[in-house]
Design a protein around this motif. Structure first.
Motif, PDB file in Angstrom:
ATOM      1  N   ARG A 101      -0.528   2.933  16.047  1.00 60.45           N
ATOM      2  CA  ARG A 101      -1.351   2.335  14.993  1.00 60.45           C
ATOM      3  C   ARG A 101      -1.015   0.864  14.782  1.00 60.45           C
ATOM      4  NH1 ARG A 101      -3.795   5.005  10.754  1.00 60.45           N
ATOM      5  NH2 ARG A 101      -4.374   2.873  10.195  1.00 60.45           N
ATOM      6  N   ALA A 102       0.273   0.523  14.910  1.00 69.59           N
ATOM      7  CA  ALA A 102       0.672  -0.874  14.710  1.00 69.59           C
ATOM      8  C   ALA A 102       0.065  -1.773  15.787  1.00 69.59           C
ATOM      9  CB  ALA A 102       2.191  -0.992  14.716  1.00 69.59           C
ATOM     10  N   ILE A 103       0.121  -1.328  17.039  1.00 73.02           N
ATOM     11  CA  ILE A 103      -0.461  -2.125  18.129  1.00 73.02           C
ATOM     12  C   ILE A 103      -1.959  -2.284  17.929  1.00 73.02           C
ATOM     13  CG2 ILE A 103      -1.016  -2.066  20.602  1.00 73.02           C
ATOM     14  CD1 ILE A 103       1.781  -3.055  20.055  1.00 73.02           C
ATOM     15  N   ARG A 104      -2.614  -1.245  17.466  1.00 70.64           N
ATOM     16  CA  ARG A 104      -4.057  -1.328  17.238  1.00 70.64           C
ATOM     17  C   ARG A 104      -4.384  -2.328  16.133  1.00 70.64           C
ATOM     18  NH1 ARG A 104      -7.233   4.107  15.721  1.00 70.64           N
ATOM     19  NH2 ARG A 104      -6.903   3.397  13.574  1.00 70.64           N
ATOM     20  N   ALA A 105      -3.490  -2.466  15.154  1.00 68.35           N
ATOM     21  CA  ALA A 105      -3.775  -3.303  13.991  1.00 68.35           C
ATOM     22  C   ALA A 105      -3.525  -4.789  14.229  1.00 68.35           C
ATOM     23  CB  ALA A 105      -2.952  -2.830  12.792  1.00 68.35           C
ATOM     24  N   VAL A 106      -2.670  -5.154  15.208  1.00 67.43           N
ATOM     25  CA  VAL A 106      -2.430  -6.584  15.452  1.00 67.43           C
ATOM     26  C   VAL A 106      -3.497  -7.131  16.396  1.00 67.43           C
ATOM     27  CG1 VAL A 106       0.052  -6.467  15.023  1.00 67.43           C
ATOM     28  CG2 VAL A 106      -0.803  -6.127  17.338  1.00 67.43           C
ATOM     29  N   ARG A 107      -3.707  -8.416  16.296  1.00 74.34           N
ATOM     30  CA  ARG A 107      -4.676  -9.081  17.175  1.00 74.34           C
ATOM     31  C   ARG A 107      -4.067  -9.307  18.557  1.00 74.34           C
ATOM     32  NH1 ARG A 107      -2.674 -13.963  18.034  1.00 74.34           N
ATOM     33  NH2 ARG A 107      -1.407 -14.988  16.429  1.00 74.34           N
ATOM     34  N   PRO A 108      -4.861  -9.543  19.582  1.00 73.46           N
ATOM     35  CA  PRO A 108      -4.303  -9.912  20.892  1.00 73.46           C
ATOM     36  C   PRO A 108      -3.411 -11.138  20.770  1.00 73.46           C
ATOM     37  CG  PRO A 108      -6.620  -9.368  21.115  1.00 73.46           C
ATOM     38  CD  PRO A 108      -6.330  -9.381  19.634  1.00 73.46           C
ATOM     39  N   GLY A 109      -2.198 -11.044  21.300  1.00 77.56           N
ATOM     40  CA  GLY A 109      -1.208 -12.105  21.149  1.00 77.56           C
ATOM     41  C   GLY A 109      -0.288 -11.890  19.967  1.00 77.56           C
ATOM     42  N   GLY A 110      -0.620 -10.923  19.097  1.00 76.77           N
ATOM     43  CA  GLY A 110       0.206 -10.617  17.938  1.00 76.77           C
ATOM     44  C   GLY A 110       1.413  -9.771  18.319  1.00 76.77           C
ATOM     45  N   ILE A 111       2.374  -9.688  17.408  1.00 76.56           N
ATOM     46  CA  ILE A 111       3.667  -9.053  17.686  1.00 76.56           C
ATOM     47  C   ILE A 111       3.870  -7.815  16.808  1.00 76.56           C
ATOM     48  CG2 ILE A 111       6.180  -9.359  17.618  1.00 76.56           C
ATOM     49  CD1 ILE A 111       4.950 -10.995  19.784  1.00 76.56           C
ATOM     50  N   VAL A 112       4.429  -6.776  17.403  1.00 77.01           N
ATOM     51  CA  VAL A 112       4.914  -5.611  16.668  1.00 77.01           C
ATOM     52  C   VAL A 112       6.419  -5.534  16.921  1.00 77.01           C
ATOM     53  CG1 VAL A 112       4.916  -3.090  16.519  1.00 77.01           C
ATOM     54  CG2 VAL A 112       2.756  -4.327  16.758  1.00 77.01           C
ATOM     55  N   MET A 126       0.848  -1.186   0.000  1.00 74.98           N
ATOM     56  CA  MET A 126       0.000   0.000   0.000  1.00 74.98           C
ATOM     57  C   MET A 126       0.884   1.236   0.000  1.00 74.98           C
ATOM     58  SD  MET A 126      -2.997  -1.132   2.667  1.00 74.98           S
ATOM     59  CE  MET A 126      -1.850  -1.766   3.886  1.00 74.98           C
ATOM     60  N   ALA A 127       0.917   1.951  -1.102  1.00 70.18           N
ATOM     61  CA  ALA A 127       1.742   3.144  -1.221  1.00 70.18           C
ATOM     62  C   ALA A 127       0.897   4.362  -0.879  1.00 70.18           C
ATOM     63  CB  ALA A 127       2.321   3.248  -2.626  1.00 70.18           C
ATOM     64  N   ALA A 128       0.657   4.558   0.418  1.00 65.39           N
ATOM     65  CA  ALA A 128      -0.161   5.678   0.869  1.00 65.39           C
ATOM     66  C   ALA A 128       0.258   6.042   2.286  1.00 65.39           C
ATOM     67  CB  ALA A 128      -1.639   5.314   0.823  1.00 65.39           C
ATOM     68  N   PRO A 129       0.074   7.304   2.677  1.00 64.93           N
ATOM     69  CA  PRO A 129       0.383   7.691   4.057  1.00 64.93           C
ATOM     70  C   PRO A 129      -0.426   6.848   5.038  1.00 64.93           C
ATOM     71  CG  PRO A 129       0.002   9.633   2.689  1.00 64.93           C
ATOM     72  CD  PRO A 129      -0.401   8.444   1.873  1.00 64.93           C
ATOM     73  N   LEU A 130       0.187   6.520   6.155  1.00 63.72           N
ATOM     74  CA  LEU A 130      -0.485   5.659   7.128  1.00 63.72           C
ATOM     75  C   LEU A 130      -1.791   6.266   7.612  1.00 63.72           C
ATOM     76  CD1 LEU A 130      -0.487   3.114   8.862  1.00 63.72           C
ATOM     77  CD2 LEU A 130       0.913   4.325  10.543  1.00 63.72           C
ATOM     78  N   GLU A 131      -1.805   7.596   7.807  1.00 65.41           N
ATOM     79  CA  GLU A 131      -3.025   8.229   8.319  1.00 65.41           C
ATOM     80  C   GLU A 131      -4.186   8.150   7.326  1.00 65.41           C
ATOM     81  OE1 GLU A 131      -0.402  11.647   6.736  1.00 65.41           O
ATOM     82  OE2 GLU A 131      -0.159   9.686   7.723  1.00 65.41           O
ATOM     83  N   LYS A 132      -3.874   7.814   6.055  1.00 63.36           N
ATOM     84  CA  LYS A 132      -4.921   7.664   5.049  1.00 63.36           C
ATOM     85  C   LYS A 132      -5.163   6.204   4.689  1.00 63.36           C
ATOM     86  CE  LYS A 132      -4.004  12.215   3.008  1.00 63.36           C
ATOM     87  NZ  LYS A 132      -3.634  12.966   1.779  1.00 63.36           N
ATOM     88  N   THR A 133      -4.566   5.315   5.470  1.00 63.13           N
ATOM     89  CA  THR A 133      -4.693   3.880   5.211  1.00 63.13           C
ATOM     90  C   THR A 133      -5.570   3.239   6.288  1.00 63.13           C
ATOM     91  OG1 THR A 133      -2.467   3.851   4.252  1.00 63.13           O
ATOM     92  CG2 THR A 133      -3.433   1.737   4.852  1.00 63.13           C
ATOM     93  N   PRO A 134      -6.764   2.781   5.941  1.00 63.27           N
ATOM     94  CA  PRO A 134      -7.678   2.195   6.935  1.00 63.27           C
ATOM     95  C   PRO A 134      -7.334   0.738   7.255  1.00 63.27           C
ATOM     96  CG  PRO A 134      -8.739   2.236   4.795  1.00 63.27           C
ATOM     97  CD  PRO A 134      -7.388   2.868   4.599  1.00 63.27           C
ATOM     98  N   LEU A 135      -6.366   0.527   8.148  1.00 65.05           N
ATOM     99  CA  LEU A 135      -6.024  -0.836   8.552  1.00 65.05           C
ATOM    100  C   LEU A 135      -7.086  -1.389   9.492  1.00 65.05           C
ATOM    101  CD1 LEU A 135      -2.215  -0.364   9.339  1.00 65.05           C
ATOM    102  CD2 LEU A 135      -3.233  -1.284   7.243  1.00 65.05           C
ATOM    103  N   PRO A 136      -7.486  -2.641   9.314  1.00 61.57           N
ATOM    104  CA  PRO A 136      -8.479  -3.227  10.230  1.00 61.57           C
ATOM    105  C   PRO A 136      -7.884  -3.427  11.622  1.00 61.57           C
ATOM    106  CG  PRO A 136      -7.618  -4.891   8.726  1.00 61.57           C
ATOM    107  CD  PRO A 136      -7.074  -3.579   8.253  1.00 61.57           C
ATOM    108  N   ASP A 137      -8.654  -3.146  12.647  1.00 61.01           N
ATOM    109  CA  ASP A 137      -8.183  -3.322  14.019  1.00 61.01           C
ATOM    110  C   ASP A 137      -8.123  -4.806  14.382  1.00 61.01           C
ATOM    111  OD1 ASP A 137      -8.175  -0.603  14.153  1.00 61.01           O
ATOM    112  OD2 ASP A 137      -9.931  -0.418  15.450  1.00 61.01           O
TER     113      ASP A 137
END
Length: 231
Positions: A50-61, A1-12
């Motif tokens: 934003r990275a922590i919000r995007a990973v699932r519980p138990g997921g790694i950043v 995804m070649a877009a600024p992170l603030e304009k990228t709707p990552l699923p929580d």
């Protein structure tokens, strides 16, 4: 995804693992999806939030970040991260690592695992401790007998850095030190391997040794893949 992170709707809560080299800078980000302004007051803080919000519980950043994420005056981002993730490992790299890119400052490698629920109390890495580093400076004497003579004197510099790197020196790859600049002395980490042909290989070896101590069960399986509880 070649877009600024603030304009990228990552699923929580969607990804298992996010790896990155986050940008650094005290530049506020306009992202209404992150309501607290202090969580997006810097690039490095915003990207990790934003990275922590995007990973699932138990997921790694796993990220390389400016030291100011853990050393910054404002604890807001660290408090937020500590409520949502466990810091599995943190290593402070010497200022020589990115010297060839014109960034001779200490940086951190961080491994965070998203929590299922907030902790009872916040960990020590939310706070900072003050360290004192001695250095020498030149002072021109102005008394009648010694006017114009240069004298070398000792001085102390004080820096507030993350408590983790004060309490446990083994996670600092090198030694706390100083570097000189236009604004005087500033904090850095002196590399354990001299600058030269062996520098990069030596640091790679030291990082590999620390990586071997990472918990093998760091990434928790998703709930549907978890082992069944024995009857």
């Amino acid at each position: 995804m070649a877009a600024p992170l603030e304009k990228t709707p990552l699923p929580d809560g969607h990804f298992d693992l996010i790896v990155g080299n986050v940008p650094c800078g005290n530049i506020a980000v306009h992202d209404p999806s992150v309501e607290a302004k202090r969580l997006r007051a810097s690039l490095h803080g915003y990207f990790v939030v934003r990275a922590i919000r995007a990973v699932r519980p138990g997921g790694i950043v796993a990220v390389v970040s400016s030291r100011y994420l853990l050393d910054g005056d404002d604890e807001t981002v660290r408090r937020h991260l500590a409520r949502h993730a466990d810091l599995l490992a943190a290593w402070r790299l010497p200022g020589s690592v990115f010297m060839h890119e014109g960034v001779p400052v200490a940086t951190d490698v961080l491994f965070l695992r998203k929590r299922h629920s907030p902790p009872v109390e916040l960990p020590r890495w939310v706070g900072r401790h003050r360290i004192k580093l001695e250095y020498e400076l030149e002072r021109q004497l102005t008394d009648y007998r010694n006017y114009g003579r240069i004298e070398r004197v000792s001085a102390l510099a004080h820096f507030d850095i993350n408590a983790l790197f004060v309490d446990d020196p083994s996670v600092v790859i090198g030694q706390h030190g100083l570097m000189s600049g236009r604004k005087g002395v500033s904090y850095t980490v002196v590399p354990p391997v001299p600058i030269g042909p062996e520098h990069d290989a030596g640091l790679e070896r030291l990082l590999a040794e620390r990586a071997s101590s990472l918990p093998v069960d760091g990434l928790e399986p998703p709930p549907e893949q978890a082992s069944p509880v024995p009857e």
